[in-house]
Design a protein around this motif. Sequence first.
Motif, PDB file in Angstrom:
ATOM      1  N   GLY A   1       3.662   5.349   3.192  1.00  0.00           N
ATOM      2  CA  GLY A   1       3.938   5.245   1.694  1.00  0.00           C
ATOM      3  C   GLY A   1       3.441   6.566   0.987  1.00  0.00           C
ATOM      4  O   GLY A   1       4.128   7.055   0.278  1.00  0.00           O
TER       5      GLY A   1
ATOM      6  N   GLY B   1      -8.882   3.426  -0.218  1.00  0.00           N
ATOM      7  CA  GLY B   1      -7.817   3.188   0.493  1.00  0.00           C
ATOM      8  C   GLY B   1      -6.378   2.722  -0.427  1.00  0.00           C
ATOM      9  O   GLY B   1      -6.694   2.680  -1.632  1.00  0.00           O
TER      10      GLY B   1
ATOM     11  N   ARG C   1      -5.982   0.100   4.298  1.00  0.00           N
ATOM     12  CA  ARG C   1      -6.793  -0.670   3.431  1.00  0.00           C
ATOM     13  C   ARG C   1      -7.926  -0.060   3.189  1.00  0.00           C
ATOM     14  O   ARG C   1      -8.734   0.564   3.922  1.00  0.00           O
ATOM     15  CB  ARG C   1      -7.079  -2.123   3.911  1.00  0.00           C
ATOM     16  CG  ARG C   1      -5.943  -3.067   3.885  1.00  0.00           C
ATOM     17  CD  ARG C   1      -6.284  -4.274   4.676  1.00  0.00           C
ATOM     18  NE  ARG C   1      -5.174  -4.691   5.288  1.00  0.00           N
ATOM     19  CZ  ARG C   1      -4.111  -5.200   4.717  1.00  0.00           C
ATOM     20  NH1 ARG C   1      -3.686  -5.623   3.842  1.00  0.00           N
ATOM     21  NH2 ARG C   1      -2.920  -5.489   5.807  1.00  0.00           N
TER      22      ARG C   1
ATOM     23  N   LEU D   1      -2.212   3.468  -1.014  1.00  0.00           N
ATOM     24  CA  LEU D   1      -1.171   4.515  -1.303  1.00  0.00           C
ATOM     25  C   LEU D   1      -1.602   5.428  -2.253  1.00  0.00           C
ATOM     26  O   LEU D   1      -1.935   6.623  -1.823  1.00  0.00           O
ATOM     27  CB  LEU D   1      -0.044   3.794  -1.508  1.00  0.00           C
ATOM     28  CG  LEU D   1       1.304   4.918  -1.445  1.00  0.00           C
ATOM     29  CD1 LEU D   1       2.610   3.859  -1.350  1.00  0.00           C
ATOM     30  CD2 LEU D   1       1.301   5.748  -2.769  1.00  0.00           C
ATOM     31  N   ILE D   2      -2.178   5.030  -3.425  1.00  0.00           N
ATOM     32  CA  ILE D   2      -2.668   5.883  -4.373  1.00  0.00           C
ATOM     33  C   ILE D   2      -3.666   6.874  -3.964  1.00  0.00           C
ATOM     34  O   ILE D   2      -3.621   8.443  -4.215  1.00  0.00           O
ATOM     35  CB  ILE D   2      -2.910   5.478  -5.733  1.00  0.00           C
ATOM     36  CG1 ILE D   2      -1.533   4.779  -6.218  1.00  0.00           C
ATOM     37  CG2 ILE D   2      -3.346   6.403  -6.799  1.00  0.00           C
ATOM     38  CD1 ILE D   2      -1.512   4.023  -7.471  1.00  0.00           C
TER      39      ILE D   2
ATOM     40  N   ASP E   1      -1.177  -0.981  -4.723  1.00  0.00           N
ATOM     41  CA  ASP E   1      -1.456  -0.518  -6.051  1.00  0.00           C
ATOM     42  C   ASP E   1      -0.632  -0.733  -6.894  1.00  0.00           C
ATOM     43  O   ASP E   1       0.624  -0.290  -6.985  1.00  0.00           O
ATOM     44  CB  ASP E   1      -1.555   1.260  -5.985  1.00  0.00           C
ATOM     45  CG  ASP E   1      -2.612   1.488  -5.170  1.00  0.00           C
ATOM     46  OD1 ASP E   1      -2.710   2.501  -4.332  1.00  0.00           O
ATOM     47  OD2 ASP E   1      -3.909   0.946  -5.492  1.00  0.00           O
TER      48      ASP E   1
ATOM     49  N   VAL F   1       1.965   1.784   6.610  1.00  0.00           N
ATOM     50  CA  VAL F   1       2.517   2.371   5.501  1.00  0.00           C
ATOM     51  C   VAL F   1       1.197   2.684   4.459  1.00  0.00           C
ATOM     52  O   VAL F   1       1.486   3.763   3.685  1.00  0.00           O
ATOM     53  CB  VAL F   1       3.418   1.350   4.662  1.00  0.00           C
ATOM     54  CG1 VAL F   1       2.626  -0.124   4.387  1.00  0.00           C
ATOM     55  CG2 VAL F   1       4.050   1.617   3.489  1.00  0.00           C
ATOM     56  N   GLU F   2       0.291   2.181   4.636  1.00  0.00           N
ATOM     57  CA  GLU F   2      -0.707   2.493   4.086  1.00  0.00           C
ATOM     58  C   GLU F   2      -2.280   1.831   4.711  1.00  0.00           C
ATOM     59  O   GLU F   2      -1.889   0.802   5.267  1.00  0.00           O
ATOM     60  CB  GLU F   2      -1.089   2.061   2.530  1.00  0.00           C
ATOM     61  CG  GLU F   2      -0.886   0.395   2.250  1.00  0.00           C
ATOM     62  CD  GLU F   2      -0.982   0.299   0.577  1.00  0.00           C
ATOM     63  OE1 GLU F   2      -1.124   1.129  -0.341  1.00  0.00           O
ATOM     64  OE2 GLU F   2      -0.530  -0.804   0.085  1.00  0.00           O
TER      65      GLU F   2
ATOM     66  N   VAL G   1       1.716  -0.532 -10.373  1.00  0.00           N
ATOM     67  CA  VAL G   1       1.656   0.505 -11.368  1.00  0.00           C
ATOM     68  C   VAL G   1       2.572   0.122 -12.545  1.00  0.00           C
ATOM     69  O   VAL G   1       2.891   1.029 -13.434  1.00  0.00           O
ATOM     70  CB  VAL G   1       2.364   1.669 -10.579  1.00  0.00           C
ATOM     71  CG1 VAL G   1       1.533   2.495  -9.647  1.00  0.00           C
ATOM     72  CG2 VAL G   1       3.690   1.130 -10.061  1.00  0.00           C
TER      73      VAL G   1
ATOM     74  N   SER H   1       4.676  -2.639  -7.391  1.00  0.00           N
ATOM     75  CA  SER H   1       3.579  -1.429  -6.974  1.00  0.00           C
ATOM     76  C   SER H   1       4.330  -0.285  -6.678  1.00  0.00           C
ATOM     77  O   SER H   1       5.580  -0.096  -6.930  1.00  0.00           O
ATOM     78  CB  SER H   1       3.206  -1.973  -5.313  1.00  0.00           C
ATOM     79  OG  SER H   1       4.320  -1.932  -4.643  1.00  0.00           O
ATOM     80  N   VAL H   2       3.618   0.765  -5.954  1.00  0.00           N
ATOM     81  CA  VAL H   2       4.611   2.017  -5.857  1.00  0.00           C
ATOM     82  C   VAL H   2       5.591   1.944  -4.987  1.00  0.00           C
ATOM     83  O   VAL H   2       6.497   2.310  -5.124  1.00  0.00           O
ATOM     84  CB  VAL H   2       3.410   3.034  -5.190  1.00  0.00           C
ATOM     85  CG1 VAL H   2       4.407   4.219  -5.029  1.00  0.00           C
ATOM     86  CG2 VAL H   2       2.218   3.475  -6.144  1.00  0.00           C
ATOM     87  N   LYS H   3       5.729   0.975  -4.154  1.00  0.00           N
ATOM     88  CA  LYS H   3       6.616   0.801  -2.808  1.00  0.00           C
ATOM     89  C   LYS H   3       7.676  -0.298  -3.263  1.00  0.00           C
ATOM     90  O   LYS H   3       8.434  -0.129  -2.794  1.00  0.00           O
ATOM     91  CB  LYS H   3       5.797   0.486  -1.719  1.00  0.00           C
ATOM     92  CG  LYS H   3       5.270   1.757  -1.079  1.00  0.00           C
ATOM     93  CD  LYS H   3       5.776   1.816   0.604  1.00  0.00           C
ATOM     94  CE  LYS H   3       6.924   2.222   0.958  1.00  0.00           C
ATOM     95  NZ  LYS H   3       7.727   3.382   0.528  1.00  0.00           N
TER      96      LYS H   3
ATOM     97  N   ASN I   1       5.806   9.511   1.629  1.00  0.00           N
ATOM     98  CA  ASN I   1       7.141   9.704   0.765  1.00  0.00           C
ATOM     99  C   ASN I   1       6.857  10.142  -0.625  1.00  0.00           C
ATOM    100  O   ASN I   1       7.553  10.688  -1.258  1.00  0.00           O
ATOM    101  CB  ASN I   1       7.621   8.141   0.667  1.00  0.00           C
ATOM    102  CG  ASN I   1       8.775   8.034   0.070  1.00  0.00           C
ATOM    103  OD1 ASN I   1       9.874   9.019   0.419  1.00  0.00           O
ATOM    104  ND2 ASN I   1       8.926   7.057  -1.040  1.00  0.00           N
TER     105      ASN I   1
ATOM    106  N   TYR J   1       7.156   5.808  -8.615  1.00  0.00           N
ATOM    107  CA  TYR J   1       5.829   6.392  -9.486  1.00  0.00           C
ATOM    108  C   TYR J   1       5.166   7.389  -8.761  1.00  0.00           C
ATOM    109  O   TYR J   1       5.316   7.454  -7.495  1.00  0.00           O
ATOM    110  CB  TYR J   1       5.025   5.243  -9.675  1.00  0.00           C
ATOM    111  CG  TYR J   1       3.685   5.473 -10.182  1.00  0.00           C
ATOM    112  CD1 TYR J   1       2.599   5.458  -9.399  1.00  0.00           C
ATOM    113  CD2 TYR J   1       3.611   6.083 -11.601  1.00  0.00           C
ATOM    114  CE1 TYR J   1       1.215   6.086  -9.920  1.00  0.00           C
ATOM    115  CE2 TYR J   1       2.245   6.262 -11.912  1.00  0.00           C
ATOM    116  CZ  TYR J   1       1.218   6.298 -11.358  1.00  0.00           C
ATOM    117  OH  TYR J   1       0.073   6.731 -12.212  1.00  0.00           O
TER     118      TYR J   1
END
Lengths: 385, 129
Positions: free
Chosen positions: A246, A48, A41, A50-51, B37, A38-39, B39, B61-63, A249, A337
């Motif tokens: 992540g 690393g 590290r 998601l963002i 992360d 999903v992401e 948010v 978080s975002v997820k 999406n 977000y």
Amino acid sequence: MSLTAEATTPTLRKTALNPVHRQMGAKMVDFGGWDMPVEYRGSASRSGGLIAEHLAVRTAVGVFDVSHMGDIHLRGPQALAAVQHISMNDAARLATGQAHYSALLYPQGTFVDDVIVHKLADNDYLLVINAGTREKDVNWVRDNVRGFDVRGEDCGDDYTQLAIQGPRAQNLLAKLTDADLAAIKNYWFTHGTVCGLKDVLIARTGYTGEDGFEIYVPPDEATSARVWNEVLEAGREFGILPCGLGARNTLRLESKMALYGHEISESITVWEAGLDRFCKMEKGDFIGRAALEKQKQQGITRTLVGLETIERGIARDGYKVWDEAGREVGYVTSGSYAPFLKKNIALAYVPPPLAAIDTPLQVEIRSQGVKAKVVPTPFYKRQKK
Amino acid sequence: MAYPTNYKYTKEHEWISVTDTTGTIGITDYAQQSLGDIVFVELPKPGAELKAAARFGTVESVKAVSELYAPVSGTVTEVNPELASSPEKINADAHSAWMLKVTLKDPAELKGLLSAQDYEKYVAEEGGH
């Protein structure tokens, strides 16, 4: 606070790159029955999360393992007719080397799945389908091409599929292939040598809203790992990051690309989803056409819109949409977000009278109405050079 | 990760640091790592009453959306103003990025919380990453 468990069950399917993802310290998640990253590290040497991954794709380049997706190969004297029967877009318009976005529909005009159709040669088509609907799609296609002189093959396990996405994707891939990438237009493809592997399908397709390529390489673990690592190495000078589902999406959401089970499903029609331009009613009959013709006459009662919350709060999948008076009028199909736009965005189904840009609405977040408004989509559109 | 030994911890991954009858509350490094992360943080206002083990807010978080549970009962006296605009501070240093300060209603409740050592053991068993 409550945290979702990270353990994954042993019955999940794995792609050939699974050991590599785990060794890189990826956070793994069950996606449609697949054990996927999903992401990743970050570490001292590499950012690393998601963002960071999302931003890498928007500003530089990222690489995704999308091998969990499925593939159906249709060929034979009536392959075109078979594809035309099951797919709503007009496959007769495809040239060899060209692909397009389409969908397989039920007789009610609702979605079996969305699909990218590639014309490999006359009467020779490759359909790339979603991971979560692989078995369903294969069975559906098999059942519905029976009347045609065509051979269908489920070749989902025949490839490791990597998506290299971002403004530097071409710079990166050019280091690994002899193919003339500049000559491949958007949604076209070729075959070429990649990382020393001959005859690799190289398609200028993707699910991020950025320029990029998807490459289809042999599925054995050793080759897959080698190609993955060569891509990361070639991308190092551009700031490449490995990217998980992540970021996949959030990228597709910013670009307003549909996700099966959310914007499209077996209970949503093509008109409701706003995918009219991929549905070529004039090409002749196809599964779902009659129902769609009927719904065109009757009109739709819900339509997909983009929302932005204007008060503090993140609209998420499944949250209810209210009108200004607090009456429930619809629901959020996907919401999050948005890391590049730095806003809280969502796609939602609402009645057509409430679909105009700037219409004030509310999203129910933990029993409170949070103010939102209808905004134009896609939320993000890349600058064309 | 070294969990500050002068803090106490909950199984829901909150920490509390106490001076006299003032408790400072946040979430642990394990929590921020698991979330990814961050948010968005939703916290009560000063004057709100917390009840031990009851939900007092949300961290997103975002997820994912995650509930926050009060380590102790008490009255909120201060809320960290930075977290509304910079929730990522929690990812940067979860043990410094405090969320709330409360006046403890019943300091005896602290006895039921985990020490740093017990919390570390607990996440080692629960985690596996």
